[in-house]
Design a protein around this motif. Sequence first.
Motif, PDB file in Angstrom:
ATOM      1  N   ALA A  18      -4.450  -9.138  -7.076  1.00 39.34           N
ATOM      2  CA  ALA A  18      -4.981  -8.796  -8.400  1.00 39.34           C
ATOM      3  C   ALA A  18      -5.147 -10.021  -9.286  1.00 39.34           C
ATOM      4  CB  ALA A  18      -4.080  -7.772  -9.078  1.00 39.34           C
ATOM      5  N   VAL A  19      -4.359 -11.057  -9.039  1.00 39.98           N
ATOM      6  CA  VAL A  19      -4.513 -12.289  -9.811  1.00 39.98           C
ATOM      7  C   VAL A  19      -5.882 -12.911  -9.516  1.00 39.98           C
ATOM      8  CG1 VAL A  19      -3.679 -14.671 -10.037  1.00 39.98           C
ATOM      9  CG2 VAL A  19      -2.060 -12.770 -10.049  1.00 39.98           C
ATOM     10  N   LYS A  20      -6.303 -12.826  -8.265  1.00 36.27           N
ATOM     11  CA  LYS A  20      -7.602 -13.391  -7.880  1.00 36.27           C
ATOM     12  C   LYS A  20      -8.769 -12.526  -8.346  1.00 36.27           C
ATOM     13  CE  LYS A  20      -5.706 -15.680  -3.841  1.00 36.27           C
ATOM     14  NZ  LYS A  20      -5.617 -15.718  -2.394  1.00 36.27           N
ATOM     15  N   ASP A  21      -8.558 -11.192  -8.366  1.00 35.14           N
ATOM     16  CA  ASP A  21      -9.602 -10.258  -8.778  1.00 35.14           C
ATOM     17  C   ASP A  21      -8.959  -9.187  -9.660  1.00 35.14           C
ATOM     18  OD1 ASP A  21     -11.738  -8.564  -9.100  1.00 35.14           O
ATOM     19  OD2 ASP A  21     -11.953  -8.072  -6.973  1.00 35.14           O
ATOM     20  N   ILE A  24      -6.294  -4.189 -10.127  1.00 40.82           N
ATOM     21  CA  ILE A  24      -4.980  -4.120 -10.764  1.00 40.82           C
ATOM     22  C   ILE A  24      -4.319  -2.756 -10.657  1.00 40.82           C
ATOM     23  CG2 ILE A  24      -5.779  -3.499 -13.095  1.00 40.82           C
ATOM     24  CD1 ILE A  24      -3.016  -6.020 -12.192  1.00 40.82           C
ATOM     25  N   MET A  25      -5.076  -1.691 -10.471  1.00 37.50           N
ATOM     26  CA  MET A  25      -4.505  -0.344 -10.525  1.00 37.50           C
ATOM     27  C   MET A  25      -3.374  -0.092  -9.529  1.00 37.50           C
ATOM     28  SD  MET A  25      -5.567   1.034 -13.164  1.00 37.50           S
ATOM     29  CE  MET A  25      -4.860   2.639 -12.934  1.00 37.50           C
ATOM     30  N   PRO A  26      -3.475  -0.522  -8.265  1.00 41.80           N
ATOM     31  CA  PRO A  26      -2.334  -0.310  -7.360  1.00 41.80           C
ATOM     32  C   PRO A  26      -1.057  -0.999  -7.846  1.00 41.80           C
ATOM     33  CG  PRO A  26      -4.284  -0.857  -6.091  1.00 41.80           C
ATOM     34  CD  PRO A  26      -4.626  -1.065  -7.533  1.00 41.80           C
ATOM     35  N   VAL A  27      -1.200  -2.175  -8.446  1.00 39.46           N
ATOM     36  CA  VAL A  27      -0.037  -2.892  -8.979  1.00 39.46           C
ATOM     37  C   VAL A  27       0.565  -2.104 -10.134  1.00 39.46           C
ATOM     38  CG1 VAL A  27       0.746  -5.043 -10.053  1.00 39.46           C
ATOM     39  CG2 VAL A  27      -1.009  -5.108  -8.281  1.00 39.46           C
ATOM     40  N   TRP A  28      -0.282  -1.557 -10.982  1.00 44.52           N
ATOM     41  CA  TRP A  28       0.169  -0.776 -12.126  1.00 44.52           C
ATOM     42  C   TRP A  28       0.969   0.434 -11.655  1.00 44.52           C
ATOM     43  CZ3 TRP A  28      -1.103   4.035 -14.443  1.00 44.52           C
ATOM     44  CH2 TRP A  28      -0.759   4.153 -15.797  1.00 44.52           C
ATOM     45  N   TYR A  29       0.447   1.155 -10.658  1.00 49.93           N
ATOM     46  CA  TYR A  29       1.152   2.324 -10.117  1.00 49.93           C
ATOM     47  C   TYR A  29       2.473   1.929  -9.444  1.00 49.93           C
ATOM     48  CZ  TYR A  29      -3.016   5.162 -10.885  1.00 49.93           C
ATOM     49  OH  TYR A  29      -4.063   5.839 -11.447  1.00 49.93           O
ATOM     50  N   LEU A  30       2.436   0.869  -8.651  1.00 52.18           N
ATOM     51  CA  LEU A  30       3.653   0.440  -7.954  1.00 52.18           C
ATOM     52  C   LEU A  30       4.720  -0.061  -8.931  1.00 52.18           C
ATOM     53  CD1 LEU A  30       2.292  -1.269  -4.737  1.00 52.18           C
ATOM     54  CD2 LEU A  30       3.600   0.842  -4.904  1.00 52.18           C
ATOM     55  N   ALA A  31       4.295  -0.643 -10.048  1.00 55.06           N
ATOM     56  CA  ALA A  31       5.267  -1.073 -11.059  1.00 55.06           C
ATOM     57  C   ALA A  31       5.994   0.135 -11.642  1.00 55.06           C
ATOM     58  CB  ALA A  31       4.574  -1.873 -12.157  1.00 55.06           C
ATOM     59  N   ILE A  32       5.267   1.226 -11.856  1.00 59.54           N
ATOM     60  CA  ILE A  32       5.899   2.447 -12.359  1.00 59.54           C
ATOM     61  C   ILE A  32       6.886   2.990 -11.324  1.00 59.54           C
ATOM     62  CG2 ILE A  32       5.478   4.856 -13.007  1.00 59.54           C
ATOM     63  CD1 ILE A  32       2.795   3.877 -14.217  1.00 59.54           C
ATOM     64  N   VAL A  33       6.471   3.040 -10.066  1.00 57.41           N
ATOM     65  CA  VAL A  33       7.351   3.524  -8.997  1.00 57.41           C
ATOM     66  C   VAL A  33       8.594   2.642  -8.890  1.00 57.41           C
ATOM     67  CG1 VAL A  33       7.536   3.859  -6.495  1.00 57.41           C
ATOM     68  CG2 VAL A  33       5.496   4.623  -7.706  1.00 57.41           C
ATOM     69  N   ALA A  34       8.416   1.325  -9.004  1.00 57.80           N
ATOM     70  CA  ALA A  34       9.555   0.406  -8.926  1.00 57.80           C
ATOM     71  C   ALA A  34      10.535   0.632 -10.069  1.00 57.80           C
ATOM     72  CB  ALA A  34       9.058  -1.040  -8.929  1.00 57.80           C
TER      73      ALA A  34
END
Length: 143
Positions: free
Chosen positions: A82-85, A89-99
């Motif tokens: 996501a840093v490159k593109d 970002i959405m998968p990172v956003w969801y995984l941050a919530i799960v984490a």
Amino acid sequence: MSVEASNKILKVFGILDIIGGAFALIGAIGLFGLTAMVGAAGAEGAEAIEAAGGAALLVVLAIIALVSGILSIVEGILSLRAVKDNTKIMPVWYLAIVAIVLTVISVVISIVSGNGFSSYILTIVCNVLVFVAANTIKKSVGK
């Protein structure tokens, strides 16, 4: 927070997530081994019931550590992507919530078992920072 700062946070914590996930997987393997040792202890009567309860708690902790480790590695890889593109970002956003949710569950289990939660403070802070950074990028991308 700016998008540039969010990208830097995601890059740093993406690398740390991959490293931390590897350690969590090692810890999960250790917890499964410890569970086997508790189960094989050969206690009798009330001690056996207490040992079974302890073993069950260790199994739950081991499963959470295993899932958290895998999710952490995936989150780290997706954060670096996501840093490159920024549109990814959405998968990172969801995984941050799960984490964050898994960390809160781990804190509750740790408190119930009498271990306290001080070891999870850094994990909670890191997960919240990743979420805030991902949320900032998400808002800038418009998704």
